[in-house]
Design an enzyme around this catalytic site. Structure first.
Site, PDB file in Angstrom:
ATOM      1  N   ASP A  94       0.847  -1.191   0.000  1.00  0.00           N
ATOM      2  CA  ASP A  94       0.000   0.000   0.000  1.00  0.00           C
ATOM      3  C   ASP A  94       0.882   1.240   0.000  1.00  0.00           C
ATOM      4  OD1 ASP A  94       0.768  -0.674   2.749  1.00  0.00           O
ATOM      5  OD2 ASP A  94      -0.444   1.067   3.320  1.00  0.00           O
ATOM      6  N   GLU A 156       0.082  -0.699   5.723  1.00  0.00           N
ATOM      7  CA  GLU A 156       1.101  -0.187   6.630  1.00  0.00           C
ATOM      8  C   GLU A 156       1.004   1.315   6.809  1.00  0.00           C
ATOM      9  OE1 GLU A 156       4.892   1.487   7.986  1.00  0.00           O
ATOM     10  OE2 GLU A 156       3.914   1.835   6.048  1.00  0.00           O
ATOM     11  N   GLU A 157       0.707   2.030   5.749  1.00  0.00           N
ATOM     12  CA  GLU A 157       0.773   3.489   5.809  1.00  0.00           C
ATOM     13  C   GLU A 157      -0.306   4.079   6.712  1.00  0.00           C
ATOM     14  OE1 GLU A 157       3.170   5.080   4.910  1.00  0.00           O
ATOM     15  OE2 GLU A 157       4.100   4.254   3.121  1.00  0.00           O
TER      16      GLU A 157
END
Length: 483
Positions: A94, A156-157
């Site tokens: 992502d 993750e972001e």
């Protein structure tokens, strides 16, 4: 100990056109996992990577679905023999939102050639590192000299419940070493291992002094101004040099590599004539010491300001602290500094927010030595080590799941790649050398490894199934929060 063979280096060079083409395909997918963005592109990126893993010779590929997050790709290649080490490879597919697209020199999801590389959102953070892992697998035709576990995360972001999942399923994540490829080099051409991550904590400070605004001409001078109270409190957080003045926050000399002041000023975009704040080396200020930043402020805007005493003001503080300092201790020290303050006799309301631990890697084990040698060979120069002020929450989760595993942090990014900013880019030289270094690392590590290992206790609660590509469903729930 065998050097990364010339045959492997030649193989990587022969693979670069295909790797670059796959990086373009992946970077063209707007896989933003933030609320308000469509889930379809995230699933599209997931499906593409599952196919690329299978094409690289990875037979065992699963999909991990946890509530409230994008799917995680989990894959395994068994060790070539019982005494071979197992290496876990981590990256995420992502990306950050593109932000203000008017600041981009080309559309953020149209990979565009730049000098020596490609520009696109997420192409450095972290899709080039995903491709670097795939490049190593291709170089060994799916049969590397180590066992491999692969974790490609899809949220993750924004922040994900997956951060805390590995300790609940330690057998799945058990390994001898892990390569966390979510960062890169101090500068292009300088091979770099990151050995520390600062921790993070947030605190909110509020002041209310009046029921509502009052005319500054009639009441100013006696009526307490909430914004003045808040600013006076915030001013106590730093000394006259700009160093953090909160007692007890850990700070020590930095002995690794670092930026020159000229490099840092350019990277940070510091305006000409404006000095840097703080004292000591840049490494100490950025990595082995604390930093407090006001990241948000609720107060009347200048353009819409009225001639009135401000009744209410609020600030959000972001604290970064030494990798070995406990996050709750660090946050408590900031709370204890602020709560007794009563500027002009006015009390503050101080509220604790999220915390995230730092991490400090071991640097005395065989995996670290193998990685240091492999990076130096790939780039043809001595390997440097640095820390980073950013945080990667999953590192601690994986380290808890495999407490005896060595954690290695390196990858294809560099300090000038503009991650999280407009015009993000990756250099082909950094990608190529990262793949060569990955190959050299697994060769060196396998040849010098003696079986040790550790396991943990099992736990719940994800849906895990073989991954067949598109059409798989997602679990539903609430969204995660970033660290």
């Amino acid at each position: 100990m065998r050097e990364a063979g010339v045959d492997v280096v030649a193989k990587v060079d022969g693979l670069m056109d295909g790797l670059t083409a796959d990086l373009e395909r992946l970077a063209a997918i707007p896989s933003v996992a933030f609320p308000g963005f469509p889930a379809g592109p995230v699933e599209q990126a997931y499906d593409l990577l599952v196919g690329l893993l299978r094409d690289a010779g990875v037979a065992h590929v699963e999909r991990i679905d946890l509530p409230d997050t994008a799917p995680v790709i989990y894959a395994e290649i068994p060790p070539p023999h019982p005494e071979a080490p197992v290496v876990l490879l981590y990256s995420h597919y992502d990306v950050q939102p593109p932000g203000d697209e008017s600041l981009w020199l080309s559309p953020p999801f149209e990979p565009t050639a730049v000098a020596g590389g490609l520009r696109a959102r997420g192409i450095a953070d972290d899709k080039a590192n995903v491709i670097a892992h795939l490049g190593m697998l291709r170089a060994f035709e799916g049969r590397p000299p180590v066992g491999v576990k692969i974790v490609f995360e899809g949220q993750e972001e924004y922040g994900s419940p997956f951060d805390g999942y590995p300790p609940t399923d330690p057998e799945r994540f058990a390994c001898d070493a892990m390569v966390i490829a979510d960062l890169g080099n101090l500068r292009p051409g300088t091979p770099t291992l990151t050995t520390g991550l600062r921790g993070a904590a947030e605190v909110v400070v509020e002041v209310r002094t009046l029921a509502e605004p009052r005319h500054s001409g009639e009441f100013g001078g006696a009526a307490p101004d909430a914004l003045l109270v808040l600013l006076k409190a915030l001013a106590t957080l730093h000394d006259v040099h700009g160093d953090v003045a909160v007692e007890g926050l850990r700070r020590q000399d930095w002995e690794g590599a670092g930026y020159t002041e000229e490099e840092f000023r350019e990277l940070a975009g510091v305006v000409d004539g404006v000095p840097l704040i703080g004292s000591g080396s840049l490494g100490e200020r950025l990595w082995s010491g604390p930093a407090i930043t006001v990241i948000g402020l609720d107060a009347p805007s200048v353009d819409h300001a009225a001639s009135a005493v401000v009744p209410y003001a609020r600030a959000k503080l972001n604290l970064r602290f030494h990798p070995r300092q406990d996050p709750h201790e660090a946050q408590a020290l900031l709370l204890e500094h602020l709560r007794p303050l009563q500027p002009f006799g006015v009390p503050l309301t101080v509220t604790a927010g999220d915390t995230g631990p730092g991490y400090e890697a071991r640097t005395d084990g065989p995996a670290y030595r193998a990685a240091r040698e492999a990076l130096a060979a790939a780039w043809g120069s001595q390997t440097s080590y640095v820390a980073t002020g950013g945080s990667i929450p999953l590192v601690n989760g994986l380290a808890q799941a495999a407490p005896d595993a060595e954690v290695l942090l390196f990858g294809a990014q560099d300090a000038s790649c503009n991650l999280h900013a407009p015009n993000e880019r990756v250099l082909f030289s950094e990608l190529r050398n990262t793949v060569v270094a990955m190959c050299g690392f697994v060769e060196r590590y396998a040849s010098g490894f003696h079986r040790g290992g550790a396991t943990g206790e099992a736990g719940p609660e994800a849906q895990v199934r073989p991954s067949g590509g598109s059409g798989a469903s997602r679990a539903s729930g609430t969204s995660g929060a970033s660290g």
